[in-house]
Scaffold this motif. Structure first.
Motif, PDB file in Angstrom:
ATOM      1  N   ASN A 225       5.168   9.575  -3.867  1.00 14.95           N
ATOM      2  CA  ASN A 225       5.460   8.120  -3.763  1.00 14.95           C
ATOM      3  C   ASN A 225       4.690   7.285  -4.956  1.00 14.95           C
ATOM      4  O   ASN A 225       4.803   6.133  -4.830  1.00 14.95           O
ATOM      5  CB  ASN A 225       5.100   7.732  -2.247  1.00 14.95           C
ATOM      6  CG  ASN A 225       3.897   8.243  -1.658  1.00 14.95           C
ATOM      7  OD1 ASN A 225       3.858   9.501  -1.057  1.00 14.95           O
ATOM      8  ND2 ASN A 225       2.768   7.438  -2.040  1.00 14.95           N
ATOM      9  N   SER A 226       3.955   7.993  -5.383  1.00 13.32           N
ATOM     10  CA  SER A 226       2.849   7.211  -6.195  1.00 13.32           C
ATOM     11  C   SER A 226       3.208   7.041  -7.427  1.00 13.32           C
ATOM     12  O   SER A 226       2.906   6.418  -8.489  1.00 13.32           O
ATOM     13  CB  SER A 226       1.314   7.540  -6.164  1.00 13.32           C
ATOM     14  OG  SER A 226       0.813   7.197  -4.806  1.00 13.32           O
TER      15      SER A 226
ATOM     16  N   VAL B 162      -8.388   3.994   2.762  1.00 12.36           N
ATOM     17  CA  VAL B 162      -8.174   3.610   1.297  1.00 12.36           C
ATOM     18  C   VAL B 162      -9.558   2.689   1.253  1.00 12.36           C
ATOM     19  O   VAL B 162     -10.106   2.867   0.149  1.00 12.36           O
ATOM     20  CB  VAL B 162      -6.931   2.712   0.758  1.00 12.36           C
ATOM     21  CG1 VAL B 162      -7.058   2.563  -0.571  1.00 12.36           C
ATOM     22  CG2 VAL B 162      -5.916   3.961   0.931  1.00 12.36           C
TER      23      VAL B 162
ATOM     24  N   LEU C 244      -5.655  -3.520  -2.324  1.00 14.49           N
ATOM     25  CA  LEU C 244      -5.587  -2.265  -1.416  1.00 14.49           C
ATOM     26  C   LEU C 244      -4.252  -1.427  -2.115  1.00 14.49           C
ATOM     27  O   LEU C 244      -4.410  -0.033  -2.086  1.00 14.49           O
ATOM     28  CB  LEU C 244      -5.504  -2.735   0.024  1.00 14.49           C
ATOM     29  CG  LEU C 244      -5.835  -1.470   0.842  1.00 14.49           C
ATOM     30  CD1 LEU C 244      -7.486  -1.181   0.786  1.00 14.49           C
ATOM     31  CD2 LEU C 244      -5.686  -1.941   2.413  1.00 14.49           C
ATOM     32  N   GLY C 245      -3.337  -2.074  -2.154  1.00 14.78           N
ATOM     33  CA  GLY C 245      -2.205  -1.253  -2.478  1.00 14.78           C
ATOM     34  C   GLY C 245      -2.376  -0.508  -3.943  1.00 14.78           C
ATOM     35  O   GLY C 245      -2.126   0.654  -4.104  1.00 14.78           O
ATOM     36  N   VAL C 246      -2.914  -1.225  -4.800  1.00 17.47           N
ATOM     37  CA  VAL C 246      -3.133  -0.751  -6.288  1.00 17.47           C
ATOM     38  C   VAL C 246      -4.168   0.383  -6.074  1.00 17.47           C
ATOM     39  O   VAL C 246      -3.892   1.655  -6.626  1.00 17.47           O
ATOM     40  CB  VAL C 246      -3.769  -1.927  -7.094  1.00 17.47           C
ATOM     41  CG1 VAL C 246      -4.304  -0.906  -8.253  1.00 17.47           C
ATOM     42  CG2 VAL C 246      -2.821  -3.023  -7.386  1.00 17.47           C
TER      43      VAL C 246
ATOM     44  N   SER D 262      -4.437   2.367  -3.344  1.00 16.55           N
ATOM     45  CA  SER D 262      -3.751   3.558  -2.829  1.00 16.55           C
ATOM     46  C   SER D 262      -3.091   4.152  -3.814  1.00 16.55           C
ATOM     47  O   SER D 262      -2.735   5.307  -3.608  1.00 16.55           O
ATOM     48  CB  SER D 262      -3.171   3.181  -1.734  1.00 16.55           C
ATOM     49  OG  SER D 262      -1.843   2.434  -2.078  1.00 16.55           O
ATOM     50  N   GLU D 263      -2.515   3.557  -4.788  1.00 15.04           N
ATOM     51  CA  GLU D 263      -1.745   4.241  -6.037  1.00 15.04           C
ATOM     52  C   GLU D 263      -2.666   4.696  -7.239  1.00 15.04           C
ATOM     53  O   GLU D 263      -2.169   5.764  -7.847  1.00 15.04           O
ATOM     54  CB  GLU D 263      -0.482   3.416  -6.463  1.00 15.04           C
ATOM     55  CG  GLU D 263       0.318   2.697  -5.436  1.00 15.04           C
ATOM     56  CD  GLU D 263       1.085   3.510  -4.468  1.00 15.04           C
ATOM     57  OE1 GLU D 263       0.883   4.833  -4.827  1.00 15.04           O
ATOM     58  OE2 GLU D 263       1.989   2.933  -4.050  1.00 15.04           O
TER      59      GLU D 263
ATOM     60  N   ALA E 262      -4.720  -7.356  -0.083  1.00 11.37           N
ATOM     61  CA  ALA E 262      -3.632  -6.591   0.197  1.00 11.37           C
ATOM     62  C   ALA E 262      -3.260  -6.132  -1.063  1.00 11.37           C
ATOM     63  O   ALA E 262      -2.852  -4.917  -0.968  1.00 11.37           O
ATOM     64  CB  ALA E 262      -2.488  -7.016   1.154  1.00 11.37           C
TER      65      ALA E 262
ATOM     66  N   LEU F 164      -0.553   6.988   2.693  1.00 11.75           N
ATOM     67  CA  LEU F 164      -1.816   6.677   2.950  1.00 11.75           C
ATOM     68  C   LEU F 164      -1.922   5.587   4.044  1.00 11.75           C
ATOM     69  O   LEU F 164      -2.463   5.659   5.050  1.00 11.75           O
ATOM     70  CB  LEU F 164      -2.818   6.132   1.913  1.00 11.75           C
ATOM     71  CG  LEU F 164      -3.015   7.101   0.660  1.00 11.75           C
ATOM     72  CD1 LEU F 164      -3.697   6.519  -0.517  1.00 11.75           C
ATOM     73  CD2 LEU F 164      -3.984   8.252   1.297  1.00 11.75           C
TER      74      LEU F 164
ATOM     75  N   PRO G 126       5.044   3.456  -8.451  1.00 13.53           N
ATOM     76  CA  PRO G 126       4.148   2.209  -8.577  1.00 13.53           C
ATOM     77  C   PRO G 126       3.478   2.503  -9.789  1.00 13.53           C
ATOM     78  O   PRO G 126       3.217   1.330 -10.581  1.00 13.53           O
ATOM     79  CB  PRO G 126       3.416   2.324  -7.256  1.00 13.53           C
ATOM     80  CG  PRO G 126       4.324   3.174  -6.235  1.00 13.53           C
ATOM     81  CD  PRO G 126       4.928   4.155  -7.267  1.00 13.53           C
TER      82      PRO G 126
ATOM     83  N   MET H 165       0.915  -1.469  -0.037  1.00 20.44           N
ATOM     84  CA  MET H 165      -0.256  -0.076   0.178  1.00 20.44           C
ATOM     85  C   MET H 165       0.818   1.190  -0.104  1.00 20.44           C
ATOM     86  O   MET H 165       1.903   1.265   0.558  1.00 20.44           O
ATOM     87  CB  MET H 165      -0.796   0.034   1.369  1.00 20.44           C
ATOM     88  CG  MET H 165      -2.081   1.067   1.199  1.00 20.44           C
ATOM     89  SD  MET H 165      -3.122   0.540   2.526  1.00 20.44           S
ATOM     90  CE  MET H 165      -3.691   2.339   2.839  1.00 20.44           C
ATOM     91  N   SER H 166       0.388   2.279  -0.742  1.00 19.26           N
ATOM     92  CA  SER H 166       1.238   3.605  -0.862  1.00 19.26           C
ATOM     93  C   SER H 166       1.530   3.955   0.722  1.00 19.26           C
ATOM     94  O   SER H 166       0.470   4.101   1.665  1.00 19.26           O
ATOM     95  CB  SER H 166       0.496   4.678  -1.334  1.00 19.26           C
ATOM     96  OG  SER H 166      -0.112   5.667  -0.891  1.00 19.26           O
ATOM     97  N   PRO H 167       2.906   4.428   0.974  1.00 13.84           N
ATOM     98  CA  PRO H 167       3.271   4.628   2.162  1.00 13.84           C
ATOM     99  C   PRO H 167       2.609   5.679   2.998  1.00 13.84           C
ATOM    100  O   PRO H 167       2.565   5.784   4.278  1.00 13.84           O
ATOM    101  CB  PRO H 167       4.748   4.798   2.330  1.00 13.84           C
ATOM    102  CG  PRO H 167       5.033   4.987   0.699  1.00 13.84           C
ATOM    103  CD  PRO H 167       3.759   4.421  -0.074  1.00 13.84           C
TER     104      PRO H 167
END
Lengths: 421, 421
Positions: free
Chosen positions: A108-109, B53, B252-254, B256-257, B249, A5, A112, A1-3
């Motif tokens: 940071n995004s 998120v 959720l990572g995607v 967040s970006e 997870a 957020l 990714p 996850m984006s750090p």
């Protein structure tokens, strides 16, 4: 996850459980909603159909006006609105082939997103005085060296004003990287989401879209300038000409498959704001003043503690570098951005974004501190911050600044004590 | 650009310019906004911060309740809300490696999303009686043949109820493909965005999440069931267990970006709706009745004209097949789904989605006709549609059905005339 957020959620959870962590890790502007926007959202509720992917004619007309007032004359057909500028930045990565140059450090995004589109980020260090653009003196070599490694740099993201450094790259730096973009045939993405947060109206922001208009995509949104992160409103402006049209069409294609369109009630809000009415202009001015005052105060705190730090000129961040204290910090177990972040968190309950989370070298002693969440817990406190001629001396802001000052002073004295030993 | 959204924009533009095109090409439900939701959106305007998120605890609790009432007990931690289910479906493609099996035909955005994530769509024909799931009798062979071609099928998307066929795959078909998913170790995405639009309450919908819960992601949203396409509200439910947690997870990572979160005011709306209050339940029931009545009427029209057509049982589509008229249609220049679509548009001002735009074989004479935009031009007409015991005989609905009936009757008579020659 984006750090950013993720850290924000962790801090929120700990604070909800009774902790008292000062959150400097998240780029959220905590300012109250403008009444006119609340009314607009209400009135727009009955907009429930999908409508055009790019946005309604009305919102694109308003967006074109917004850019036009910023020296970027714009055909409404070259605008796409979206649920934040994030998905638009992602879509540009899908739409433009080749690898992507990023300033180091940067938001940071970006990286990714480059990877999600199957490409490789190419990080090029920023210059000493400002961030948001690769140092022109090393950019050309970095492009050649990337090509030698088999990469194919075709895209370059700039951030004006910049996160994490809180600076506005000067026109000559923007001109220099744009000249290289022209020579090397790079498409430029100019992320201008902080454009309306320039602390001193005299600071000139020159957009790459003014220099290399046929190869520049501009993105922006309302999350930062109007403190509307939770409403998710972004937009992009595409270059005129055949190549620009190809990119626009590509992004529109991605938009149609990934998110359909910006929620229609939000389009109504965006249309009003981009029209630039007096209440919005006034809010933008007051916000920029406040962000500037508090960012400058935080800069003083960091410099006072012995850190190097670029003086902030835009957005609401500072990016201190504790390199001058490397040796004594090592005695405290602080040897890189990760351990520096952890030390501030464990010892002082202060959350910051570590430099490596922004693509910076992990052994650098740098972090991003956001100042935009210090404006108060209640709408009343926040309004008083916005309206104050001297916001840094309001008790609720002063308290946070003093807390950070005490923490870095303590860090410094522990360093000096260690050095004495 | 995605063909459904593109065609919709073209039709809107032509109609605005004075044309009178009957739009059966777009899956938008044209029904009025519920008053309670307008009030909720107003009240939620002050929610302007990003928040988690995945969505607030409140909306995830409500979503868990929604699934629980549909025989899918759900931990709120396993829910993510988003601006539509589209970005969630995209994020699953990023989060699960390997290539992706799709029913043929299927909704037009799955395949582009598979490609955006660098993977290959593997299309497997649907069975004769229903759509939304690959024909179990050919699925296993299709998987082997894909592997022999060097592909790595690891994911399979099902649509329950289905677009474009407007059918609910029967439990035995769902069980059969789930058994194959288990044997072949596939992750299943069950797109249940039409779940609350089942025409006859007696029709059983068995979710793959009831059969292979540890390997099924369920997505849904409010665009179809509550006619809120323009509000962009979607959600996903992830499997329990370690693999499910990894996928959650990853998504959720995607998230967040790519999009940060669902707009906070929309989360408030979603929280209310997923709570299942009486006014929402009543609206869902009335909508499902209306969708069923008009889809069945459209089915009769198509069958009456000599087409093959699966009887619709869910959503608001029919998917006729004019194969029985292939020879006479060829004399009219209609030889595939593209020319059939064009013929209906040019000769009768009727817009439909051609089968090949849904991944079907291009030479098949099939199209998707959506019936959800026939409920009236004004909120009053739409409300009368919703409340009518016999909506197909309301003048504004009957007019459109008659127009389609006349068109396909004319087509048929021209075919018969051609045959006579």
């Amino acid at each position: 996850m984006s750090p950013n957020l993720e850290l924000n959620q962790v801090v929120d959870r700990l604070n909800a459980a009774g902790a008292d962590i000062l959150n400097l890790a998240f780029g959220e502007s905590r300012l109250p909603l403008m009444e006119s926007l609340a009314e607009l959202l209400s009135a727009a509720a009955y907009q429930t159909t999908y409508g055009p992917v790019a946005g309604t004619q009305a919102v694109r007309d308003a967006a074109a006006g917004y850019f036009g007032r910023r020296r970027l004359p714009t055909d409404p057909e070259r605008v796409i609105v979206a649920p934040g500028s994030k998905p638009l930045l992602m879509a540009v990565q899908h739409a433009v082939p080749g690898d992507c140059i990023l300033p180091q450090p940067c938001w940071n995004s970006y990286a990714p997103q480059v990877r999600f589109s199957g490409k490789t980020p190419i990080r090029v260090p920023i210059a000493r005085g400002h961030g948001g653009v690769p140092d022109p003196d090393v950019l050309r070599d970095a492009i050649r060296s990337a090509r030698a490694r088999g990469l194919d740099p075709r895209l370059m993201v700039l951030t004006l004003p910049d996160t994490p450094t809180g600076t506005v790259a000067p026109p000559e730096a923007v001109r220099a990287v744009c000249a290289i973009a022209e020579e090397e045939d790079l498409i430029v993405v100019s992320d201008e989401i902080y454009r309306d947060i320039i602390h001193d109206p005299g600071t000139e922001l020159l957009s790459p879209a003014e220099i290399v208009p046929h190869r520049t995509v501009v993105t922006t949104g309302l999350s930062k300038s109007l403190a509307l992160g939770g409403w998710r409103i972004g937009m992009a402006r595409f270059p005129a000409g055949r190549r620009g049209e190809r990119i626009r069409a590509g992004v529109l294609g991605v938009a149609s498959e990934l998110w359909s369109t910006l929620a229609r009630p939000m389009q109504e809000v965006a249309g009003y704001v981009f029209g630039g009415p007096p209440d919005v202009r006034q809010r933008l001015e007051a916000s920029a003043r406040l962000h500037g005052a508090v960012a400058r105060a935080m800069h003083s705190v960091m410099v006072g503690a012995g850190a190097l730090c670029r003086p902030p000129t835009g957005a609401f961040y500072v990016y201190p570098d504790f390199e001058p204290m490397r040796t004594p910090l090592a005695a405290l177990g602080v040897t890189d951005s990760r351990s520096l972040q952890r030390f501030l968190f464990d010892e002082y309950d202060i959350a910051v974004m570590a430099g490596h989370q922004l693509g910076d070298e992990v052994d650098a002693l740098r972090f991003k501190a956001s100042t935009s969440m210090l404006y108060g817990q209640t709408p009343d406190e926040q309004l008083s911050s916005l309206n104050s001629a001297d916001p840094v001396n309001l008790p609720h802001i002063r308290r946070s600044l003093t807390r950070v000052e005490a923490a870095v002073a303590d860090l410094r004295s522990r360093c000096l004590a260690g050095r004495a030993v």
